[in-house]
Design a protein around this motif. Structure first.
Motif, PDB file in Angstrom:
ATOM      1  N   SER A  87     -30.089 -19.161 -98.407  1.00  0.00           N
ATOM      2  CA  SER A  87     -29.754 -17.966 -99.206  1.00  0.00           C
ATOM      3  C   SER A  87     -30.801 -17.657-100.276  1.00  0.00           C
ATOM      4  N   GLY A  88     -31.712 -18.590-100.524  1.00  0.00           N
ATOM      5  CA  GLY A  88     -32.754 -18.325-101.514  1.00  0.00           C
ATOM      6  C   GLY A  88     -34.019 -17.718-100.908  1.00  0.00           C
ATOM      7  N   SER A  89     -34.070 -17.595 -99.579  1.00  0.00           N
ATOM      8  CA  SER A  89     -35.331 -17.180 -98.963  1.00  0.00           C
ATOM      9  C   SER A  89     -35.559 -15.676 -99.045  1.00  0.00           C
ATOM     10  N   GLU A  90     -36.807 -15.283 -98.932  1.00  0.00           N
ATOM     11  CA  GLU A  90     -37.179 -13.867 -98.988  1.00  0.00           C
ATOM     12  C   GLU A  90     -36.627 -13.113 -97.776  1.00  0.00           C
ATOM     13  N   ILE A  91     -36.638 -13.782 -96.633  1.00  0.00           N
ATOM     14  CA  ILE A  91     -36.117 -13.146 -95.414  1.00  0.00           C
ATOM     15  C   ILE A  91     -34.608 -12.945 -95.524  1.00  0.00           C
ATOM     16  N   TYR A  92     -33.925 -13.936 -96.061  1.00  0.00           N
ATOM     17  CA  TYR A  92     -32.466 -13.832 -96.245  1.00  0.00           C
ATOM     18  C   TYR A  92     -32.129 -12.613 -97.094  1.00  0.00           C
ATOM     19  N   LYS A  93     -32.896 -12.420 -98.154  1.00  0.00           N
ATOM     20  CA  LYS A  93     -32.658 -11.282 -99.059  1.00  0.00           C
ATOM     21  C   LYS A  93     -32.932  -9.957 -98.345  1.00  0.00           C
ATOM     22  N   ALA A  94     -34.048  -9.918 -97.620  1.00  0.00           N
ATOM     23  CA  ALA A  94     -34.406  -8.681 -96.917  1.00  0.00           C
ATOM     24  C   ALA A  94     -33.348  -8.314 -95.871  1.00  0.00           C
ATOM     25  N   ASP A  95     -32.767  -9.352 -95.239  1.00  0.00           N
ATOM     26  CA  ASP A  95     -31.758  -9.114 -94.209  1.00  0.00           C
ATOM     27  C   ASP A  95     -30.446  -8.584 -94.785  1.00  0.00           C
ATOM     28  N   ARG A  96     -30.272  -8.743 -96.076  1.00  0.00           N
ATOM     29  CA  ARG A  96     -29.023  -8.290 -96.704  1.00  0.00           C
ATOM     30  C   ARG A  96     -29.300  -7.263 -97.801  1.00  0.00           C
ATOM     31  N   SER A  97     -30.316  -6.475 -97.627  1.00  0.00           N
ATOM     32  CA  SER A  97     -30.796  -5.603 -98.720  1.00  0.00           C
ATOM     33  C   SER A  97     -29.820  -4.504 -99.169  1.00  0.00           C
ATOM     34  N   PRO A  98     -29.036  -3.789 -98.489  1.00  0.00           N
ATOM     35  CA  PRO A  98     -29.159  -3.379 -97.091  1.00  0.00           C
ATOM     36  C   PRO A  98     -29.946  -2.080 -97.001  1.00  0.00           C
ATOM     37  N   GLY A  99     -31.011  -2.169 -96.240  1.00  0.00           N
ATOM     38  CA  GLY A  99     -31.853  -0.981 -96.051  1.00  0.00           C
ATOM     39  C   GLY A  99     -32.760  -0.655 -97.225  1.00  0.00           C
ATOM     40  N   GLN A 100     -32.735  -1.498 -98.230  1.00  0.00           N
ATOM     41  CA  GLN A 100     -33.565  -1.245 -99.417  1.00  0.00           C
ATOM     42  C   GLN A 100     -34.859  -2.062 -99.351  1.00  0.00           C
TER      43      GLN A 100
END
Lengths: 122, 338
Positions: free
Chosen positions: B69-82
């Protein structure tokens, strides 16, 4: 002078003999049957398969279990309570590919793989 | 006195076979990126350099993990669309993934993750999804819709990306570069079957890399390399069986199902680890014919070894002289692709 010369010859002879023995040990050292079982990078068992009797034993990691089986000079992961069973599917240990259980951080591998290979892709 | 010198010389010669400390092998093992990695290196700085390499791999994993949950990819995957600000190396790798999607005609897709997850390959809770479910999930697959702008990435709502098909190769590239900068001239990385070499062995000979036999234990042959990456993808790596059918983990993004291309494994050999990593998956999805076409279109800028279901071994000319088939696999029909 003669005594001194004999002394140095003796010293050299000893170094020579010791070196020869060392080289023989290094070059012909027996490997191939010693297997290590590592948990989270730490060696928890070192087993000489040529001397082990057939048996099974259980290794635990954070409450999860792996059952390791030794039979007829071979070793495998007989059972594991991880979801994917990649380790069990690997079958009996071969020189090229270690048996790895990722969830339980368990690795079974030959201590000195003597395959002539430096690595295996796959 | 002559005899004396003779003995001294002989003793020194023999002793010298133990004086190989500077060529002593140093190795490290680490669990990272969902696999077991072994790094080995020779030379004066080898130990320190490998310790730094392990730290580097863990840093990259912390950025690229799809489940942490701390990764950059995890954040991008839940942006949502941002748009999400990420490190330069993450933005660069996502851009590479998008580029490879385009280059391979969609055979590689970093946004296939939700489909892979539905099949259970990310969790081990395997199941065969219904056709309807696959069709629904495929609507949100298509890496060309992901955008990278400077150090910001945008994953459209409903989509997820996963760098699993390029991360190990990219990590190997970065570690090799770091090892070279640290003055290491001879090292071999095995990142869970992704092999990459710095230089050759300390004695100047090439590294001997076994190519895993997709049919079971052992290897189909040995490839000699230096300064190259060797990456293999095969259906045997992860699979499950249901109602007598076997399903493996290499998804065809066009169908949302395991690729059925008539291949058992694809090994790609080249300079760049991430390129080889991406291609081993893509060529597997493409099948032998399209793989060869792709290889020509890329001006033969890499080499490959393909094992087909009908016991064929296709090997490109660039490495065919460095490959020896295993004695136990004389049944393989070897074809050199020129």
């Amino acid at each position: 002078m003669i005594r001194s010369q004999k002394f140095w010859i003796a010293v050299c002879a000893v170094i020579f003999a010791a070196s020869a023995v060392w080289c023989i040990l290094v070059l012909t050292g027996s490997h191939g049957n010693t297997v290590t079982v590592k948990q989270d990078g730490r060696v928890i068992f070192t087993l000489d398969l040529s001397k082990e009797t057939d048996r099974e034993f259980t290794v635990e990691y954070e409450g999860r279990k792996n059952i390791i089986e030794i039979s007829g000079g071979r070793i495998r992961m007989k059972a594991a309570d991880c979801p994917d069973h990649v380790c069990v599917n690997t079958g009996w240990l071969t020189a090229n590919i270690p048996i790895v259980c990722l969830p339980n951080k368990l690795v079974i591998e030959y201590a000195e793989p003597d395959t002539g290979l430096d690595a295996t892709a796959g | 006195m002559k005899k004396l010198y003779g003995i001294v010389a002989a003793a020194m010669m023999l002793s010298s076979c133990s004086g190989a400390e500077q060529n002593e092998k140093v190795s490290r093992s680490v669990f990272a990126m969902d696999t077991y990695m072994t790094l080995m290196a020779y030379g004066d700085n080898a130990g320190e350099a490998l310790d730094a390499a392990v730290v580097r791999i863990q840093e990259l994993e912390a950025k690229w993990s799809v489940t942490d949950s701390g990764s950059e990819i995890y954040k991008a995957d839940r942006s949502p669309g941002q748009p999400i600000a990420v490190s330069a190396e993450t933005a660069e790798l996502v851009a590479f993934g998008i580029d490879m999607n385009n280059k391979t005609g969609g055979a590689l897709d970093i946004s296939i993750y939700p489909v892979l997850k539905e099949w259970g390959f990310t969790t081990g809770s395997y199941k065969v999804p219904t056709d309807e479910r696959i069709a629904e999930l495929l609507e949100n697959v298509g890496a060309s819709r992901v955008t990278v702008s400077g150090s910001e990435i945008t994953v459209p709502e409903g989509m997820m990306i996963d760098l699993g098909s390029v991360a190990k190769g990219a990590a190997a590239d970065k570690v090799c570069e770091q090892l070279r900068e640290a003055g290491v001239a001879s090292a071999l990385l095995d990142l869970g079957g992704n092999v990459q070499a710095v230089g050759s062995k300390p004695d100047g000979s090439k590294w001997k890399i076994g190519i895993r036999d997709p049919h079971g234990e052992g290897t189909v042959g040995t490839l000699s390399i230096e300064n190259k990456a060797v990456v293999t993808s095969g259906g045997y790596e992860r699979f499950f069986t249901e109602n007598g059918n076997t399903y493996h983990h290499i998804m065809d993004p066009s169908t949302g199902r395991p690729a059925e291309s008539g291949l058992l494994s694809v090994t790609v050999v080249g300079e760049s680890g991430r390129y080889c990593d991406a291609l081993s998956t893509s060529l597997f999805v493409m099948g032998a014919e399209k793989a060869e076409e792709f290889w020509r279109n890329e001006n033969k800028g890499f080499d490959y070894i393909i094992i087909t279901e009908d016991a064929g071994l296709l090997i490109t000319k660039g490495i065919s002289d460095d490959f020896i088939t295993s004695s136990g696999r004389g049944d393989l029909k070897v074809t050199v692709v020129e």
